[in-house]
Design a protein around this motif. Structure first.
Motif, PDB file in Angstrom:
ATOM      1  N   THR A   1       0.799  -1.229   0.000  1.00 31.95           N
ATOM      2  CA  THR A   1       0.000   0.000   0.000  1.00 31.95           C
ATOM      3  C   THR A   1       0.831   1.277   0.000  1.00 31.95           C
TER       4      THR A   1
ATOM      5  N   ASP B   1      -4.172   3.477  -2.684  1.00 37.68           N
ATOM      6  CA  ASP B   1      -4.017   2.094  -2.235  1.00 37.68           C
ATOM      7  C   ASP B   1      -4.232   1.969  -0.732  1.00 37.68           C
TER       8      ASP B   1
ATOM      9  N   ASN C   1      -7.307  -0.354   1.142  1.00 38.79           N
ATOM     10  CA  ASN C   1      -6.970  -1.486   1.995  1.00 38.79           C
ATOM     11  C   ASN C   1      -7.638  -1.291   3.360  1.00 38.79           C
TER      12      ASN C   1
END
Length: 445
Positions: free
Chosen positions: A305, A327, A331
């Motif tokens: 991430t 990202d 997540n």
């Protein structure tokens, strides 16, 4: 004298592609040979620059390097016209052609190490371009980087430029990705925190086994001496070899610091408790360390991430804004952690999310895209003003990208002779927009 931290982002170049050249960078290798979108990549980077400028931060832009690098291909034995050089390289050594077409200079965190004038004994801002010898495609950047930096920071009264360190493995230097400036305020003298992955001259010391560490202690100490930093104002730490083997190729993939705050993973450093002790001693106990435990976020998740490859930006109200890639938001584990982070006792109270998918696919997040430069008022006035983002410059650069960049680039396109013409025409116009003069070798023929 008041000082600020300016961020100079690298503009993504017209040859942005996914060649998977960076072993140890998991995203880079996983997306090898996928089709890229140079236009979208450049516009995503510009959107981040514009947004941060709108928030009141000083934001600059650095141009990409000239690619394909025909000069390097000629040095490697390819002859004839530019088109013939491309054709021969594609046929005989496609890996070399890919390397010489890389747009990796977009990640300006690796462009150089910068020391603020308040930290140096001669009172100047010092720049040392990174030699980047661990990867061939990046090792060919530093001469152009030096020319570009001199064109942007071109007043010898305020700026001191050094050549890159000698191109030997024992002096592997990856630039500001492994350097953090820790201070109470930007105008105050700071502690320079250098992080290295291995000892260049002592192979008996701890080192990763799967991937070769890129930054050496010897490079860190050499840059500190070049920049005339006081010995007592420098702290060195070694990356944890185990996390390098999990894809943490630079310190800025596992830790991020700004002013009096260090946010890092619990496995970031070798002998982490001792590192903390040395930092607290150097900062007189003024450093706040926020450690993310492995039980909360695994190293693999941090790499996936790019949680730590974020920007921490100080605002006038004393708080910090954290810039992360989308990202992190996508997540659940990381998103949940960030929600908790802004509600705990630390300076971070705001998170800004940016879509940088084109850069992330090649292994570079928000922190990779920017070079941090602390400047006082006079030094800021001495910076090439055409390289500082404004509404007008953003609009001009957006039109420039839309006019010159392709919306798709595949590996086979790198041998297209039209790509040379397109890239050179674009960069020639860009140097006029940014008032840089002739910084590319093709402009001097």
């Amino acid at each position: 004298m008041k000082a600020i931290e300016a961020n100079f982002d690298g503009l993504v170049g017209p040859t942005h592609n996914y060649a998977g050249l960076s072993t140890g960078n998991i995203a880079s290798t996983q997306n090898k040979q996928q089709s890229s979108n140079p236009r979208q990549a450049a516009l995503q980077g510009l959107a981040k620059m514009k947004a941060l400028n709108d928030l009141g931060f000083v934001q600059g832009v650095l141009p990409p390097q000239a690619r394909p690098d025909i000069d390097t291909l000629r040095r490697l034995g390819f002859f004839g016209t530019d088109a013939r050089v491309l054709e021969a390289a594609a046929r005989q050594a496609p890996e070399l052609l890919s390397a010489c077409c890389s747009a990796s200079s977009m990640w300006t965190a690796n462009a150089a190490t910068v020391s603020a004038s308040v930290d140096t004994q001669d009172g100047k801002v010092h720049f040392t371009p990174a030699n980047l010898v661990s990867k061939f495609h990046r090792s060919i950047e530093h001469k152009s980087t030096a020319r570009i930096l001199k064109a942007v920071f071109n007043d010898e009264q305020y700026f001191q430029h050094h050549p890159a360190l000698p191109g030997a493995g024992v002096l592997g230097d990856e630039g500001a990705a492994n350097h953090t400036r820790l201070c109470s305020d930007y105008h105050q003298p700071a502690i320079s925190f250098f992080v290295f992955g291995r000892y260049g001259l002592d192979e008996t010391r701890p080192a990763p086994g799967r991937y070769r560490a890129r930054q050496t202690l010897e490079a860190c100490t050499a840059v500190a001496r070049q920049h005339r930093l006081k010995e007592e104002a420098v702290v060195y730490a070694q990356q944890n070899p185990d996390v390098i083997d999990k894809g943490v190729f630079h310190n800025d993939v596992i830790a991020v610091g700004n002013q009096h705050l260090l946010l890092c993973h619990e496995k970031a450093f070798l002998n982490q408790a001792e590192v903390y002790k040395n930092l607290q001693k150097a900062t007189a106990g003024q450093l706040q360390i926020v450690e993310v435990p492995e039980s909360r976020i695994r190293v693999e998740t941090a790499v996936q991430t790019y949680l730590f490859n974020s920007q921490l930006l100080s605002r006038d109200d004393g708080k910090m804004t954290m810039v992360v890639p989308s990202d992190c938001e996508n997540n659940p584990t990381v998103s949940s952690y960030l929600s908790e982070l802004v509600n705990t006792d630390n300076p971070i109270d705001q998170v800004k999310v940016f879509d940088l998918r084109q850069s992330m696919n090649n292994g570079g997040g928000p922190a990779c895209l920017r070079l941090r430069v602390v400047l006082n008022e006079q030094e800021l006035q001495a910076v090439n003003p055409h390289c500082l983002i404004t509404d007008s410059l953003y609009s001009q650069l957006t039109r420039w990208v839309e006019s010159h960049y392709r919306d798709q680039l595949k590996e086979g396109d790198l041998a297209d002779p039209d790509l040379i013409t397109e890239s050179r025409e674009a960069l020639d116009q860009l140097t006029q927009i940014l008032g840089l003069g002739s910084v590319y070798s093709f402009q001097k023929r």
